[in-house]
Scaffold this motif. Structure first.
Motif, PDB file in Angstrom:
ATOM      1  N   UNK A  43       0.656  -1.174   0.142  1.00 19.56           N
ATOM      2  CA  UNK A  43      -0.147  -0.050   0.083  1.00 19.56           C
ATOM      3  C   UNK A  43       0.722   1.430  -0.008  1.00 19.56           C
ATOM      4  N   UNK A  44       0.508   2.141  -0.776  1.00 23.66           N
ATOM      5  CA  UNK A  44       0.995   3.563  -0.719  1.00 23.66           C
ATOM      6  C   UNK A  44      -0.155   4.640  -0.729  1.00 23.66           C
ATOM      7  N   UNK A  67       9.716   4.418  -7.709  1.00 26.94           N
ATOM      8  CA  UNK A  67      10.147   5.713  -6.789  1.00 26.94           C
ATOM      9  C   UNK A  67       9.070   5.862  -5.644  1.00 26.94           C
ATOM     10  N   UNK A  68       7.972   5.273  -5.557  1.00 26.04           N
ATOM     11  CA  UNK A  68       6.811   5.445  -4.622  1.00 26.04           C
ATOM     12  C   UNK A  68       7.384   4.399  -3.453  1.00 26.04           C
ATOM     13  N   UNK A  91       9.176  -0.718   1.003  1.00 29.52           N
ATOM     14  CA  UNK A  91       9.918  -1.132  -0.170  1.00 29.52           C
ATOM     15  C   UNK A  91       9.713   0.075  -1.337  1.00 29.52           C
ATOM     16  N   UNK A  92      10.646   0.250  -2.193  1.00 27.14           N
ATOM     17  CA  UNK A  92      10.785   1.393  -3.169  1.00 27.14           C
ATOM     18  C   UNK A  92      10.907   0.843  -4.444  1.00 27.14           C
ATOM     19  N   UNK A  93       9.946   0.429  -5.449  1.00 31.14           N
ATOM     20  CA  UNK A  93      10.356  -0.109  -6.575  1.00 31.14           C
ATOM     21  C   UNK A  93      10.933   0.829  -7.500  1.00 31.14           C
ATOM     22  N   UNK A  94      11.936   0.035  -8.491  1.00 31.41           N
ATOM     23  CA  UNK A  94      12.757   0.899  -9.307  1.00 31.41           C
ATOM     24  C   UNK A  94      12.097   1.167 -10.707  1.00 31.41           C
TER      25      UNK A  94
END
Length: 108
Positions: A43-44, A67-68, A91-94
């Motif tokens: 979740x973000x 980046x989120x 976690x921050x996806x690339x």
């Protein structure tokens, strides 16, 4: 008698391009049945929740915004009951890599 399984443990969340791969440690208490699936939700704020399921201890959660910062949790299921949810791990996806410029250089 099948009961609620113990909570899995998130071991690692290496980020990928628009996804994260969540590795969990199976719970020692399976609730009297075999663990048949694992589920993870990321979740973000301002973004839709993304949930993925796996029959192994590796859960790939695709469709995340690069980046989120996401808060990801996991559960284990023995087919009858689902465990408590793990504490959230961030976690921050690339970003997805665009290989077009590299390929154009190679073709010159």
């Amino acid at each position: 008698l099948v009961t609620v399984p113990g909570m899995p443990t998130i071991v690692s969340i290496p980020p990928g391009a628009g996804l994260v791969t969540i590795s969990v440690l199976a719970p020692s208490n399976t609730g009297g049945g075999s663990i048949v699936s694992y589920s993870a939700t990321c979740t973000a704020s301002g973004h839709p929740n993304v949930t993925a399921t796996s029959t192994t201890t590796t859960i790939i959660v695709p469709g995340l915004v690069p980046g989120v910062s996401y808060a990801c949790t996991a559960t284990a299921s023995n087919g009858t009951y689902t465990s408590a949810t793990t504490p959230a791990t961030s976690a921050i996806p690339k970003p997805k890599v665009d290989l077009t410029p590299i390929l154009m250089l190679l073709l010159d």
